[in-house]
Design an enzyme around this catalytic site. Structure first.
Site, short mmCIF file in Angstrom:
data_model
loop_
_atom_site.label_atom_id
_atom_site.label_comp_id
_atom_site.label_asym_id
_atom_site.label_seq_id
_atom_site.Cartn_x
_atom_site.Cartn_y
_atom_site.Cartn_z
NE ARG A 1 -1.27 2.67 2.58
CZ ARG A 1 -0.81 3.87 2.93
NH1 ARG A 1 -0.88 4.87 2.07
NH2 ARG A 1 -0.25 4.07 4.10
CG ASP A 2 3.15 4.40 2.96
OD1 ASP A 2 3.10 5.25 2.07
OD2 ASP A 2 3.45 4.70 4.13
CG HIS B 1 4.07 4.79 9.04
ND1 HIS B 1 3.48 3.81 8.26
CD2 HIS B 1 4.47 5.76 8.18
CE1 HIS B 1 3.52 4.20 6.98
NE2 HIS B 1 4.12 5.37 6.91
CG HIS C 1 7.90 7.73 5.22
ND1 HIS C 1 7.71 7.29 3.94
CD2 HIS C 1 6.71 7.56 5.85
CE1 HIS C 1 6.46 6.89 3.78
NE2 HIS C 1 5.82 7.03 4.93
CB CYS D 1 3.05 10.64 1.39
SG CYS D 1 1.43 11.43 1.50
CG ASN E 1 6.88 3.21 4.23
OD1 ASN E 1 6.43 3.13 3.10
ND2 ASN E 1 6.23 3.75 5.21
#
Ligand code: MG
Length: 322
Positions: free
Chosen positions: A34-35, A226, A228, A259, A268
């Site tokens: 996803r990310d 979370h 990055h 993002c 990430n």
């Protein structure tokens, strides 16, 4: 003892050397599908996404964010969310997470069969308006409604506070603002609460401060983080987070991601690099690092570019025994 056995699978070296503050078992939430993929210029076919997830499951990952249920016009990479979930109903399984930003997205995730939904609320008002098209207050209201609906449906619901360490538009955000928002979100009784460094600006001392404030404000909360790696502080932040009591960390295979609505955000923290560090520290993740590295190499081929992760380039140490 030698650390050599720690580098492979289940934490055979759990141990003596690990800090008493750090849990011997750290849960990894893989967010690459996803990310990670949502920031790729190339949209992978559904079959390839499904194969990516299957490879992750086979490597031992048991919580995987596989799709977001958002407007496909804004995030075309996630337009096949339902098809991905449908394909994953067959075969070995894990807990698949769908990201939602509003009630409509939640209803889609529920219909698609997600066992867990994750929602994100920005600590920054400007980021909330730009990324989600609503105010922070409207986001909180939506979360409370979704949390209640998830509970009624028997679906796990977790909440992430995004831009918790800084906003691309507003700059620094005080830890107290994150704490106040967390207290309001806790009214929804989330199964887990996460703090996200959406644009990769955090440093470890800040992570310690924010996590400590949350633990003090909501002692019962299960916390996830979370990060990055935009400014190369991702792994240091992960270490600070688990030292401060976080039990679960998001990471993406190969370190892909970013993002689309956060200027210059990059990937990430790479799952392999995080797991290499954790295993060598004596923590158990349940992940087979060699299998994960193979997945990372496979992913580079599919994406047709190298991934940012470093262990995939450097290899394991000590070298795995054949
Ligand atoms: Mg992210």
């Amino acid at each position: 003892m030698s650390g050599s056995v720690v580098a492979t699978r289940i934490g055979t070296g759990i141990s003596s050397s690990i800090s008493p503050n750090i849990s011997p078992s750290i849960e990894i939430v893989e967010v690459g599908p996803r990310d990670g993929l949502q920031s790729e210029a190339r949209v992978l076919p559904t079959d390839t996404k499904v194969e990516f997830v299957r490879r992750l499951v086979n490597a031992g990952l048991r919580r995987i964010e596989v799709a977001s249920f958002v407007n496909p016009k804004r995030v075309p990479q996630m337009a096949d969310a339902e098809a991905v979930l449908a394909a994953l109903k067959v075969g070995p399984s894990a807990r698949y997470i769908g990201l939602v930003l509003n009630r409509k997205g939640f209803d889609r995730a529920l219909a698609a069969g997600c066992a867990e939904v994750g929602m994100a609320i920005a600590a920054s008002e400007t980021f909330s308006q730009r990324n989600q098209g609503c105010s922070v207050n409207e986001g909180v209201d939506a979360w409370l409604e979704i949390a209640a609906a998830a509970r009624a449906a028997g679906v796990r619901a977790q909440i992430t506070i995004s831009t918790a360490f800084g906003c691309p538009f507003e700059g620094e955000l005080p830890a107290t603002r994150v704490r106040e928002l967390a207290l309001r979100l806790a009214e929804g009784q989330p199964d887990e609460m996460a703090v996200a460094d959406t644009i990769g600006v955090a440093v470890p001392t800040q992570v310690t401060e924010v996590v400590s404030q949350l633990r003090e404000a909501i002692p019962s909360a299960r916390l996830r983080a979370h990060f990055h790696n935009t400014r190369n502080t991702g792994l240091a932040n992960a270490y600070a987070a688990i030292q401060a009591g976080v039990r679960a960390l998001d990471a993406s295979c190969g370190g892909i991601g970013g993002c689309p609505f956060a200027p210059a955000a990059t990937g990430n923290i790479p799952t392999e690099d995080l797991i290499y560090m954790l295993h060598r520290m004596g923590c158990d993740t349940g992940v087979d690092l060699s299998a994960l590295l193979e997945t990372s190499r496979w992913l580079q081929e599919e994406l047709e570019h190298p991934v940012p992760g470093m262990v995939v380039k450097a290899g394991l140490f000590p070298a795995p025994r054949i």
